[in-house]
Design an enzyme around this catalytic site. Structure first.
Site, short mmCIF file in Angstrom:
data_model
loop_
_atom_site.label_atom_id
_atom_site.label_comp_id
_atom_site.label_asym_id
_atom_site.label_seq_id
_atom_site.Cartn_x
_atom_site.Cartn_y
_atom_site.Cartn_z
N CYS A 15 0.83 -1.21 0.00
CA CYS A 15 0.00 0.00 0.00
C CYS A 15 0.86 1.26 0.00
CB CYS A 15 -0.92 0.01 1.22
SG CYS A 15 -2.10 -1.35 1.27
N ARG A 49 -7.92 -4.16 -2.68
CA ARG A 49 -7.45 -3.09 -3.57
C ARG A 49 -8.45 -2.93 -4.72
NH1 ARG A 49 -2.45 -2.62 -1.60
NH2 ARG A 49 -1.48 -4.52 -0.84
#
Length: 215
Positions: free
Chosen positions: A49, A126
């Site tokens: 991330c 995601r």
């Protein structure tokens, strides 16, 4: 029996929401007139991330050139977001100028179908949602937890959508700006022309249903 939540669908109005962010409260409808990229990440202070946020931050100007507002999201709180953003800016040397939603109650995550129990019941996968300047959902992309996104591909999709809107065309596989676009095939038999006729009009003819042209 509880009512089943209708998840976002392509070419329909994206669900509006209000949420707390690192830049205060916002509503999705506040950005009417701009394209929006809403993207979620599983958690703050995680390696994949962090690389994605660094890449989004480094390409913020490219999104701005396309009239795109970036909005990040995870189920962490505002304080965690702020501390993590400071780390990202120090590591990747780019300011994070876009808001990040603190979706502690998972309302936005649930509204947009970001919670996939098979991957995690407590973190958003995601996902990327691209809305146009009228608030219409134009693209949705999901990624697994362990594979980082290609931010340049998200920009390419926006370029393709905006080009299609402007010129009434489609874009072929692997298309990038400046390359030939696809012309819509004839809708009636009488509109089908010979290769010579098509090329005289400036089309690159492959088949009657597959023609290209330069913009």
């Amino acid at each position: 029996m509880s009512e089943v939540q209708q998840l976002p669908r392509l070419n329909e109005l994206a669900p509006d929401f209000e949420a707390n962010t690192t830049q205060g409260k916002l509503k999705l409808s506040d950005f009417h007139g701009k394209w929006v990229v809403l993207f979620s990440h599983p958690a703050d202070f995680t390696p994949v991330c962090s690389t994605e946020f660094g890449s989004f931050a480094s390409k913020a100007e490219e999104f701005a050139k396309r009239n795109v507002q970036l909005i990040g999201l995870s189920v962490d709180g505002v304080q965690a977001h702020l501390a993590w953003i400071r780390d990202i800016e120090e590591v990747f040397l780019h300011k994070v100028t876009f808001p990040v939603i603190a979706d502690l109650d998972m309302k936005v995550s649930s509204l947009y179908g970001m919670i996939h129990p098979g991957a995690s019941s407590t973190a958003a996968v995601r996902s990327v949602f691209i809305m146009d300047d009228k608030g219409i959902m134009r693209a949705m992309i999901y990624y697994p937890m362990n594979a980082g996104r290609n931010i340049s591909e998200i920009i390419r999709v926006i370029d393709a959508l905006q080009t299609a809107d402007q010129y009434g065309v489609s874009t072929p596989a692997d298309w990038t700006p400046g390359q030939e676009v696809v012309v819509a095939p004839p809708a009636q038999q009488g509109a089908i022309k010979t290769q010579e006729e098509e090329e005289a009009q400036g089309y690159e003819y492959k088949r009657w249903y597959l023609r290209f042209k330069n913009l």
